[in-house]
Design a protein around this motif. Structure first.
Motif, PDB file in Angstrom:
ATOM      1  N   ARG A  27       0.815  -1.230   0.000  1.00  0.00           N
ATOM      2  CA  ARG A  27       0.000   0.000   0.000  1.00  0.00           C
ATOM      3  C   ARG A  27       0.844   1.274   0.000  1.00  0.00           C
ATOM      4  O   ARG A  27       0.449   2.298   0.574  1.00  0.00           O
ATOM      5  CB  ARG A  27      -0.959   0.038   1.189  1.00  0.00           C
ATOM      6  N   LYS A  28       1.985   1.228  -0.662  1.00  0.00           N
ATOM      7  CA  LYS A  28       2.816   2.428  -0.802  1.00  0.00           C
ATOM      8  C   LYS A  28       2.402   3.176  -2.053  1.00  0.00           C
ATOM      9  O   LYS A  28       2.072   2.586  -3.075  1.00  0.00           O
ATOM     10  CB  LYS A  28       4.297   2.047  -0.872  1.00  0.00           C
ATOM     11  N   TRP A  29       2.446   4.496  -1.978  1.00  0.00           N
ATOM     12  CA  TRP A  29       2.008   5.321  -3.098  1.00  0.00           C
ATOM     13  C   TRP A  29       2.893   5.158  -4.323  1.00  0.00           C
ATOM     14  O   TRP A  29       2.431   5.296  -5.445  1.00  0.00           O
ATOM     15  CB  TRP A  29       1.910   6.789  -2.684  1.00  0.00           C
ATOM     16  N   LEU A  30       4.158   4.850  -4.108  1.00  0.00           N
ATOM     17  CA  LEU A  30       5.046   4.621  -5.250  1.00  0.00           C
ATOM     18  C   LEU A  30       4.571   3.423  -6.067  1.00  0.00           C
ATOM     19  O   LEU A  30       4.558   3.471  -7.305  1.00  0.00           O
ATOM     20  CB  LEU A  30       6.491   4.419  -4.789  1.00  0.00           C
ATOM     21  N   SER A  31       4.160   2.370  -5.386  1.00  0.00           N
ATOM     22  CA  SER A  31       3.631   1.198  -6.092  1.00  0.00           C
ATOM     23  C   SER A  31       2.393   1.568  -6.896  1.00  0.00           C
ATOM     24  O   SER A  31       2.222   1.137  -8.037  1.00  0.00           O
ATOM     25  CB  SER A  31       3.285   0.084  -5.106  1.00  0.00           C
ATOM     26  N   PHE A  32       1.527   2.379  -6.306  1.00  0.00           N
ATOM     27  CA  PHE A  32       0.304   2.795  -6.992  1.00  0.00           C
ATOM     28  C   PHE A  32       0.623   3.672  -8.199  1.00  0.00           C
ATOM     29  O   PHE A  32       0.045   3.517  -9.271  1.00  0.00           O
ATOM     30  CB  PHE A  32      -0.613   3.532  -6.020  1.00  0.00           C
ATOM     31  N   LEU A  33       1.570   4.592  -8.035  1.00  0.00           N
ATOM     32  CA  LEU A  33       1.972   5.450  -9.144  1.00  0.00           C
ATOM     33  C   LEU A  33       2.574   4.632 -10.285  1.00  0.00           C
ATOM     34  O   LEU A  33       2.248   4.842 -11.457  1.00  0.00           O
ATOM     35  CB  LEU A  33       2.978   6.500  -8.652  1.00  0.00           C
ATOM     36  N   LEU A  34       3.425   3.661  -9.943  1.00  0.00           N
ATOM     37  CA  LEU A  34       4.018   2.806 -10.966  1.00  0.00           C
ATOM     38  C   LEU A  34       2.952   1.946 -11.646  1.00  0.00           C
ATOM     39  O   LEU A  34       3.036   1.697 -12.853  1.00  0.00           O
ATOM     40  CB  LEU A  34       5.114   1.930 -10.360  1.00  0.00           C
ATOM     41  N   LEU A  35       1.950   1.521 -10.901  1.00  0.00           N
ATOM     42  CA  LEU A  35       0.828   0.779 -11.469  1.00  0.00           C
ATOM     43  C   LEU A  35       0.130   1.625 -12.521  1.00  0.00           C
ATOM     44  O   LEU A  35      -0.119   1.168 -13.638  1.00  0.00           O
ATOM     45  CB  LEU A  35      -0.139   0.400 -10.338  1.00  0.00           C
ATOM     46  N   LEU A  36      -0.177   2.871 -12.188  1.00  0.00           N
ATOM     47  CA  LEU A  36      -0.847   3.769 -13.131  1.00  0.00           C
ATOM     48  C   LEU A  36       0.014   4.049 -14.358  1.00  0.00           C
ATOM     49  O   LEU A  36      -0.483   4.048 -15.492  1.00  0.00           O
ATOM     50  CB  LEU A  36      -1.227   5.079 -12.447  1.00  0.00           C
ATOM     51  N   LEU A  37       1.293   4.283 -14.131  1.00  0.00           N
ATOM     52  CA  LEU A  37       2.198   4.523 -15.258  1.00  0.00           C
ATOM     53  C   LEU A  37       2.315   3.288 -16.155  1.00  0.00           C
ATOM     54  O   LEU A  37       2.366   3.405 -17.381  1.00  0.00           O
ATOM     55  CB  LEU A  37       3.582   4.943 -14.753  1.00  0.00           C
ATOM     56  N   GLY A  38       2.332   2.118 -15.542  1.00  0.00           N
ATOM     57  CA  GLY A  38       2.413   0.879 -16.315  1.00  0.00           C
ATOM     58  C   GLY A  38       1.194   0.683 -17.205  1.00  0.00           C
ATOM     59  O   GLY A  38       1.326   0.402 -18.394  1.00  0.00           O
ATOM     60  N   PHE A  39      -0.010   0.852 -16.628  1.00  0.00           N
ATOM     61  CA  PHE A  39      -1.211   0.689 -17.440  1.00  0.00           C
ATOM     62  C   PHE A  39      -1.335   1.798 -18.482  1.00  0.00           C
ATOM     63  O   PHE A  39      -1.749   1.549 -19.616  1.00  0.00           O
ATOM     64  CB  PHE A  39      -2.470   0.645 -16.572  1.00  0.00           C
ATOM     65  N   GLY A  40      -0.943   3.018 -18.118  1.00  0.00           N
ATOM     66  CA  GLY A  40      -0.982   4.115 -19.085  1.00  0.00           C
ATOM     67  C   GLY A  40      -0.063   3.855 -20.262  1.00  0.00           C
ATOM     68  O   GLY A  40      -0.446   4.026 -21.422  1.00  0.00           O
ATOM     69  N   GLY A  41       1.166   3.432 -19.973  1.00  0.00           N
ATOM     70  CA  GLY A  41       2.111   3.107 -21.039  1.00  0.00           C
ATOM     71  C   GLY A  41       1.634   1.935 -21.874  1.00  0.00           C
ATOM     72  O   GLY A  41       1.782   1.919 -23.104  1.00  0.00           O
ATOM     73  N   SER A  42       1.022   0.965 -21.216  1.00  0.00           N
ATOM     74  CA  SER A  42       0.509  -0.191 -21.927  1.00  0.00           C
ATOM     75  C   SER A  42      -0.558   0.211 -22.942  1.00  0.00           C
ATOM     76  O   SER A  42      -0.510  -0.209 -24.102  1.00  0.00           O
ATOM     77  CB  SER A  42      -0.071  -1.195 -20.921  1.00  0.00           C
ATOM     78  N   PHE A  43      -1.505   1.027 -22.522  1.00  0.00           N
ATOM     79  CA  PHE A  43      -2.558   1.465 -23.439  1.00  0.00           C
ATOM     80  C   PHE A  43      -2.010   2.377 -24.540  1.00  0.00           C
ATOM     81  O   PHE A  43      -2.463   2.307 -25.685  1.00  0.00           O
ATOM     82  CB  PHE A  43      -3.687   2.168 -22.682  1.00  0.00           C
ATOM     83  N   LEU A  44      -1.037   3.203 -24.206  1.00  0.00           N
ATOM     84  CA  LEU A  44      -0.432   4.075 -25.211  1.00  0.00           C
ATOM     85  C   LEU A  44       0.227   3.251 -26.317  1.00  0.00           C
ATOM     86  O   LEU A  44      -0.014   3.471 -27.504  1.00  0.00           O
ATOM     87  CB  LEU A  44       0.590   5.014 -24.570  1.00  0.00           C
ATOM     88  N   PHE A  45       1.068   2.288 -25.924  1.00  0.00           N
ATOM     89  CA  PHE A  45       1.752   1.471 -26.927  1.00  0.00           C
ATOM     90  C   PHE A  45       0.784   0.567 -27.684  1.00  0.00           C
ATOM     91  O   PHE A  45       0.962   0.320 -28.877  1.00  0.00           O
ATOM     92  CB  PHE A  45       2.885   0.665 -26.288  1.00  0.00           C
ATOM     93  N   LEU A  46      -0.261   0.089 -27.003  1.00  0.00           N
ATOM     94  CA  LEU A  46      -1.273  -0.702 -27.706  1.00  0.00           C
ATOM     95  C   LEU A  46      -1.970   0.156 -28.763  1.00  0.00           C
ATOM     96  O   LEU A  46      -2.195  -0.290 -29.888  1.00  0.00           O
ATOM     97  CB  LEU A  46      -2.297  -1.271 -26.723  1.00  0.00           C
ATOM     98  N   ASP A  47      -2.276   1.379 -28.408  1.00  0.00           N
ATOM     99  CA  ASP A  47      -2.909   2.291 -29.364  1.00  0.00           C
ATOM    100  C   ASP A  47      -2.012   2.515 -30.579  1.00  0.00           C
ATOM    101  O   ASP A  47      -2.471   2.488 -31.715  1.00  0.00           O
ATOM    102  CB  ASP A  47      -3.227   3.612 -28.669  1.00  0.00           C
ATOM    103  N   LEU A  48      -0.737   2.729 -30.340  1.00  0.00           N
ATOM    104  CA  LEU A  48       0.205   2.938 -31.449  1.00  0.00           C
ATOM    105  C   LEU A  48       0.297   1.691 -32.334  1.00  0.00           C
ATOM    106  O   LEU A  48       0.345   1.799 -33.563  1.00  0.00           O
ATOM    107  CB  LEU A  48       1.581   3.316 -30.914  1.00  0.00           C
ATOM    108  N   ALA A  49       0.307   0.516 -31.720  1.00  0.00           N
ATOM    109  CA  ALA A  49       0.395  -0.725 -32.493  1.00  0.00           C
ATOM    110  C   ALA A  49      -0.858  -0.941 -33.331  1.00  0.00           C
ATOM    111  O   ALA A  49      -0.788  -1.427 -34.465  1.00  0.00           O
ATOM    112  CB  ALA A  49       0.607  -1.915 -31.553  1.00  0.00           C
ATOM    113  N   MET A  50      -2.017  -0.542 -32.800  1.00  0.00           N
ATOM    114  CA  MET A  50      -3.274  -0.781 -33.499  1.00  0.00           C
ATOM    115  C   MET A  50      -3.502   0.186 -34.663  1.00  0.00           C
ATOM    116  O   MET A  50      -4.483   0.048 -35.384  1.00  0.00           O
ATOM    117  CB  MET A  50      -4.449  -0.728 -32.523  1.00  0.00           C
ATOM    118  N   GLU A  51      -2.589   1.122 -34.863  1.00  0.00           N
ATOM    119  CA  GLU A  51      -2.703   1.980 -36.042  1.00  0.00           C
ATOM    120  C   GLU A  51      -2.515   1.170 -37.326  1.00  0.00           C
ATOM    121  O   GLU A  51      -3.056   1.527 -38.363  1.00  0.00           O
ATOM    122  CB  GLU A  51      -1.693   3.128 -35.977  1.00  0.00           C
TER     123      GLU A  51
END
Length: 104
Positions: A27-51
């Motif tokens: 329950r550390k905020w760093l873990s939560f921030l990294l979780l959000l960054l991970g999913f954000g990056g994942s969706f960003l790269f998925l979007d780029l691939a789906m072009e």
């Protein structure tokens, strides 16, 4: 370049799921921030691939990398079971993703 983006998306998905597990453990905020960054990056790269890649192929490979990678991470770092049946099915996921690459 589209397949590179897709592999990066899958790796980011795997990272995000690992951070989700870490967030539940500490329950550390760093873990939560990294979780959000991970999913954000994942969706960003998925979007780029789906072009350029078909939606079904991109989604199947993305989820396959994420699922197989998270299962392997769990076995290596979180003492999840390592029996042969589990490894065979993880290998099937990866072979399926490679097969989709070969026919796309």
């Amino acid at each position: 370049m589209d397949w590179l983006f897709l592999v990066l998306a899958g790796c980011m998905e795997m990272f995000a799921v690992t951070m989700m597990n870490k967030w539940h453990a500490d329950r550390k905020w760093l873990s939560f921030l990294l979780l959000l960054l991970g999913f954000g990056g994942s969706f960003l790269f998925l979007d780029l691939a789906m072009e350029t890649l078909p939606m079904g192929t991109a989604y199947a490979v993305w989820t396959g990398i994420g699922a197989a990678g998270a299962a392997i991470t769990g076995m290596l770092f979180y003492r999840e079971p390592k029996d042969w049946k589990r490894i065979v099915f993880i290998a099937m996921i990866l072979v399926s993703a490679i097969g989709l690459k070969l026919i796309s």
